[in-house]
Design a protein around this motif. Sequence first.
Motif, PDB file in Angstrom:
ATOM      1  N   LEU A 196      35.646  24.891 -19.010  1.00 38.26           N
ATOM      2  CA  LEU A 196      37.048  24.149 -18.912  1.00 38.26           C
ATOM      3  C   LEU A 196      37.189  24.043 -17.455  1.00 38.26           C
ATOM      4  CD1 LEU A 196      38.997  26.283 -21.788  1.00 38.26           C
ATOM      5  CD2 LEU A 196      38.220  23.712 -21.744  1.00 38.26           C
ATOM      6  N   TRP A 197      38.548  23.686 -16.984  1.00 36.07           N
ATOM      7  CA  TRP A 197      38.776  23.350 -15.741  1.00 36.07           C
ATOM      8  C   TRP A 197      40.305  23.739 -15.410  1.00 36.07           C
ATOM      9  CZ3 TRP A 197      40.295  20.479 -19.720  1.00 36.07           C
ATOM     10  CH2 TRP A 197      39.408  20.005 -20.864  1.00 36.07           C
ATOM     11  N   GLY A 215      52.746  23.965 -19.330  1.00 35.71           N
ATOM     12  CA  GLY A 215      51.612  23.800 -18.575  1.00 35.71           C
ATOM     13  C   GLY A 215      50.307  23.111 -19.293  1.00 35.71           C
ATOM     14  N   ASN A 247      46.463  22.758 -14.448  1.00 36.83           N
ATOM     15  CA  ASN A 247      46.076  23.850 -15.435  1.00 36.83           C
ATOM     16  C   ASN A 247      45.954  24.996 -14.508  1.00 36.83           C
ATOM     17  OD1 ASN A 247      45.556  25.231 -17.515  1.00 36.83           O
ATOM     18  ND2 ASN A 247      43.374  24.728 -17.585  1.00 36.83           N
ATOM     19  N   ARG A 291      46.362  28.039 -16.179  1.00 32.65           N
ATOM     20  CA  ARG A 291      46.087  29.245 -17.155  1.00 32.65           C
ATOM     21  C   ARG A 291      44.622  29.704 -17.316  1.00 32.65           C
ATOM     22  NH1 ARG A 291      49.581  27.216 -21.121  1.00 32.65           N
ATOM     23  NH2 ARG A 291      51.173  28.369 -20.136  1.00 32.65           N
ATOM     24  N   THR A 347      33.203  26.891 -26.713  1.00 32.70           N
ATOM     25  CA  THR A 347      34.012  26.237 -25.950  1.00 32.70           C
ATOM     26  C   THR A 347      34.852  27.403 -25.188  1.00 32.70           C
ATOM     27  OG1 THR A 347      35.815  24.638 -25.425  1.00 32.70           O
ATOM     28  CG2 THR A 347      35.984  25.701 -27.386  1.00 32.70           C
ATOM     29  N   GLY A 348      35.272  27.370 -23.958  1.00 32.99           N
ATOM     30  CA  GLY A 348      35.957  28.381 -23.456  1.00 32.99           C
ATOM     31  C   GLY A 348      35.432  28.652 -22.048  1.00 32.99           C
ATOM     32  N   VAL A 402      42.241  31.368 -19.605  1.00 35.16           N
ATOM     33  CA  VAL A 402      42.339  31.888 -20.794  1.00 35.16           C
ATOM     34  C   VAL A 402      40.855  32.562 -21.004  1.00 35.16           C
ATOM     35  CG1 VAL A 402      42.154  31.482 -23.221  1.00 35.16           C
ATOM     36  CG2 VAL A 402      43.839  30.083 -21.727  1.00 35.16           C
ATOM     37  N   ASP A 403      41.146  33.739 -21.051  1.00 33.24           N
ATOM     38  CA  ASP A 403      39.623  34.694 -21.039  1.00 33.24           C
ATOM     39  C   ASP A 403      38.837  34.648 -22.269  1.00 33.24           C
ATOM     40  OD1 ASP A 403      39.188  38.084 -19.956  1.00 33.24           O
ATOM     41  OD2 ASP A 403      37.625  36.352 -20.000  1.00 33.24           O
ATOM     42  N   ALA A 404      38.377  33.722 -22.829  1.00 31.99           N
ATOM     43  CA  ALA A 404      37.958  33.605 -24.100  1.00 31.99           C
ATOM     44  C   ALA A 404      36.793  32.515 -24.120  1.00 31.99           C
ATOM     45  CB  ALA A 404      38.855  33.391 -25.148  1.00 31.99           C
ATOM     46  N   HIS A 411      30.559  24.636 -23.983  1.00 34.26           N
ATOM     47  CA  HIS A 411      31.678  23.537 -23.217  1.00 34.26           C
ATOM     48  C   HIS A 411      32.584  24.381 -22.173  1.00 34.26           C
ATOM     49  CE1 HIS A 411      35.287  21.258 -23.428  1.00 34.26           C
ATOM     50  NE2 HIS A 411      34.682  20.214 -23.182  1.00 34.26           N
ATOM     51  N   LEU A 431      39.211  37.531 -32.842  1.00 35.86           N
ATOM     52  CA  LEU A 431      38.862  38.190 -31.410  1.00 35.86           C
ATOM     53  C   LEU A 431      37.807  37.489 -30.683  1.00 35.86           C
ATOM     54  CD1 LEU A 431      39.008  42.109 -31.729  1.00 35.86           C
ATOM     55  CD2 LEU A 431      40.665  40.727 -30.729  1.00 35.86           C
ATOM     56  N   TYR A 432      37.935  36.045 -30.967  1.00 29.70           N
ATOM     57  CA  TYR A 432      36.881  35.272 -30.316  1.00 29.70           C
ATOM     58  C   TYR A 432      35.467  35.606 -30.442  1.00 29.70           C
ATOM     59  CZ  TYR A 432      41.830  34.413 -29.072  1.00 29.70           C
ATOM     60  OH  TYR A 432      43.300  34.254 -29.147  1.00 29.70           O
ATOM     61  N   LEU A 479      47.725  39.306 -32.342  1.00 29.29           N
ATOM     62  CA  LEU A 479      46.502  40.369 -31.934  1.00 29.29           C
ATOM     63  C   LEU A 479      46.706  41.758 -31.652  1.00 29.29           C
ATOM     64  CD1 LEU A 479      44.117  37.573 -30.403  1.00 29.29           C
ATOM     65  CD2 LEU A 479      43.716  38.497 -32.721  1.00 29.29           C
ATOM     66  N   TYR A 539      43.285  40.573 -22.764  1.00 36.20           N
ATOM     67  CA  TYR A 539      44.512  39.943 -23.133  1.00 36.20           C
ATOM     68  C   TYR A 539      44.114  38.357 -22.851  1.00 36.20           C
ATOM     69  CZ  TYR A 539      49.515  38.637 -23.028  1.00 36.20           C
ATOM     70  OH  TYR A 539      50.652  37.981 -23.252  1.00 36.20           O
ATOM     71  N   VAL A 540      44.029  37.651 -24.030  1.00 34.90           N
ATOM     72  CA  VAL A 540      43.561  36.137 -24.071  1.00 34.90           C
ATOM     73  C   VAL A 540      44.968  35.474 -24.084  1.00 34.90           C
ATOM     74  CG1 VAL A 540      42.200  34.483 -25.087  1.00 34.90           C
ATOM     75  CG2 VAL A 540      41.259  36.766 -24.822  1.00 34.90           C
ATOM     76  N   ASP A 541      45.092  34.677 -22.990  1.00 32.77           N
ATOM     77  CA  ASP A 541      46.475  34.040 -22.981  1.00 32.77           C
ATOM     78  C   ASP A 541      46.367  32.696 -23.675  1.00 32.77           C
ATOM     79  OD1 ASP A 541      48.633  33.156 -19.976  1.00 32.77           O
ATOM     80  OD2 ASP A 541      48.761  33.471 -22.051  1.00 32.77           O
ATOM     81  N   ALA A 542      46.535  32.781 -25.070  1.00 34.37           N
ATOM     82  CA  ALA A 542      46.173  31.539 -25.594  1.00 34.37           C
ATOM     83  C   ALA A 542      46.910  31.676 -27.062  1.00 34.37           C
ATOM     84  CB  ALA A 542      44.799  30.914 -25.639  1.00 34.37           C
ATOM     85  N   TYR A 582      43.860  24.459 -26.110  1.00 33.16           N
ATOM     86  CA  TYR A 582      44.565  25.344 -27.067  1.00 33.16           C
ATOM     87  C   TYR A 582      45.823  24.641 -27.173  1.00 33.16           C
ATOM     88  CZ  TYR A 582      40.624  28.049 -25.080  1.00 33.16           C
ATOM     89  OH  TYR A 582      39.351  28.514 -24.402  1.00 33.16           O
ATOM     90  N   MET A 588      34.698  30.812 -27.580  1.00 30.74           N
ATOM     91  CA  MET A 588      34.749  30.810 -28.990  1.00 30.74           C
ATOM     92  C   MET A 588      33.804  29.703 -29.498  1.00 30.74           C
ATOM     93  SD  MET A 588      38.494  29.484 -29.247  1.00 30.74           S
ATOM     94  CE  MET A 588      39.138  30.421 -27.780  1.00 30.74           C
TER      95      MET A 588
END
Lengths: 351, 357
Positions: free
Chosen positions: B176-177, A146, B196, B198, B266-267, B200-202, B174, B146-147, A169, A192-195, A140, B204
């Motif tokens: 992620l890590w 980070g 990393n 973070r 991806t996500g 990211v709960d998505a 795909h 909204l993904y 959003l 809550y998508v942190d991106a 992203y 897409m």
Amino acid sequence: MSLDHEINKNEVDIVIGALNADLTPFLDTWRPFFTGFHLIIVKDPELKEEELNIPQGFDVDVYSKTDMEKVVGSSDTTAMFSGYSCRYFGYLVSKKKYIVSIDDDCVPAKDPKGFLVDAVSQHVDNLERPATPLFFNTLYDPYREGADFVRGYPFSLRSGVPCAASCGLWLNLADLDAPTQALKTEQRNTSYVDAVMTVPLKAMLPISGINIAFNRELVGPALVPALRIAGEGRVRWETLEDVWCGMCLKHIVDHLGYGVKTGLPYVWRNERGDAVESLKKKWEGMKLMEKSVPFFESLKLPESAVTVEDCVVELAKAVREQLGSDDHAFTQAADAMVKWVQLWSSVNSSG
Amino acid sequence: MVEPANTVGIPLNHTALLKDELDIVIPTIRNLDFLEMWRPFLQPYHLIIVQDGDPSKTIAVPEGFDYELYNRNDINRILGPKASCISFKDSACRCFGYMVSKKKYIFTIDDDCFVAKDPSGKAVNALEQHIKNLLCPSSPFFFNTLYDPYREGADFVRGYPFSLREGVSTAVSHGLWLNIPDYDAPTQLVKPKERNTRYVDAVMTIPKGTLFPMCGMNLAFDRDLIGPAMYFGLMGDGQPIGRYDDMWAGWCVKVICDHLGLGVKTGLPYIYHSKASNPFVNLKKEYKGIFWQEDIIPFFQSAKLSKEAVTVQQCYLELSKLVKEKLSPIDPYFDKLADAMVTWIEAWDELNPATKA
């Protein structure tokens, strides 16, 4: 939430379209994040109440129907700036670099740690950092703390391009259309998508006007108040003005080599209206969207269109030529787009 | 800081989705100890282990896993002269596993990838998420803010055209890590301590016409839909480049998916990547790629496949011709690579006669 740098509040106008007369609850909840900023509040010209109720302590300029008429003339006022579109008047008269615009039924959201989200700062941060529309970064926003560009991301594309718009959003009541919300009456957005990410070049998306910010200096005239559907109402389920505006904006942004971001910040959108009731109205929006998609997909603005104003005018021409015969709403939209550019020039040339 | 999940005590998943339709392909040169941690999620599935490096070494597979193992001798025996397209001394050799599999789906994972934790502390069953991603449609023609609209709790937003809401088949998932991110050597050198953290709960869909850098560490795909395009190129021993295998496959795959109307997601899911490879070694491997990439990307961005190319193999062969024509001028390596791409398809069709055009 902490951001990497301080924003210059003098570069920002917060523009609120007032569809409700009593803005006290709205402004009081946003107070921690609106303090120090200049606010432009534009009253929906069709709002019955005479006065808006605005609490003390804000640096605010309020525009009502009479103010609007002085600038644009009376017949154009209600046509162009009624309902949710009243906020565009604020975009027109602002003198700032960045605009942040939030619907008056939204309040600050909480992040997963329980902290209130400073949507204004996040939007400005998004606008100040480059966008990366030419190649998708799987982590992203590469400029975020980070994060970075992943292996395989071309080095020549790592400086990015200017960010023209930041689309936020909504938690709780997401911006779903009436049929969807009516079908899933209990559904609320709790994710809550942190991106933050850049929407890739040529990808189309529905840009919502509920929680949006943009670089006015860069693309101001491209945010066009143009498409009105018959029976447009005072709930988002009954409008498409922002979606059309967004389709135009994205196309112009792609053409000029800027970027559009989406993702954070979230706002908390309150319950309002009834999706089932909105469904009962004959909803033209769906048909218009279906026609718009192939149009935008194949649209190519001429190389000679190098300014935002040129792009809007060329786009309006194409709309009239290719979509005008399909539906009168498109011809009206094209006319409105041309008028908007003229207005923009006349209002902003003296500034 | 972020930590891997502790999977001790998690019961074996007896209702594992697609148990008989999915193979897990793992390239390895050292050992498969990491599978212990994955046991609750992966034991129900069949493994295809591709042993790189010295074939005389024995790779110990933890008890209880059902597997087939191929070392270099096996690859040479099975493919004969066509074995030249399979890389040696590089994890790119894993694509041999895709070729010999008889299943519909593939999940591939690196041997330094462990189970991640989600923000609530729960162990992430990465394979389960990949399967969900593959089994539900993609939406490449219009971006949903909204993904993933098919996910529980989500949907298409206002303005999303109704005619596009059915989506298309998903060819690739795909993942992620967390912890060690997939950075290139220069970035690793500048930020050796970055992790990393973070989540990211998505999930897409990557829009049609958009390229991305695909990573093979945590990847799943529908072999029937896109298998022949998952060639990981010529890397490692005797080759001028390394660490571009998965990305090369990803660019080919994306162009072909866009052409055939298939989706790439991806996500989620995340895995926990534990090992940071040596950045100086990586730099040597990637060095040429960093320059070549600047030409490779515009090549893929403008690559056009003909209307007549309707199967993955046909698309891939057309692409190999374009590679030979347009990229060979940069370096003779691409000439070799284009030939290897053809060899790969020939080998694929030989081993998978049912899927021939």
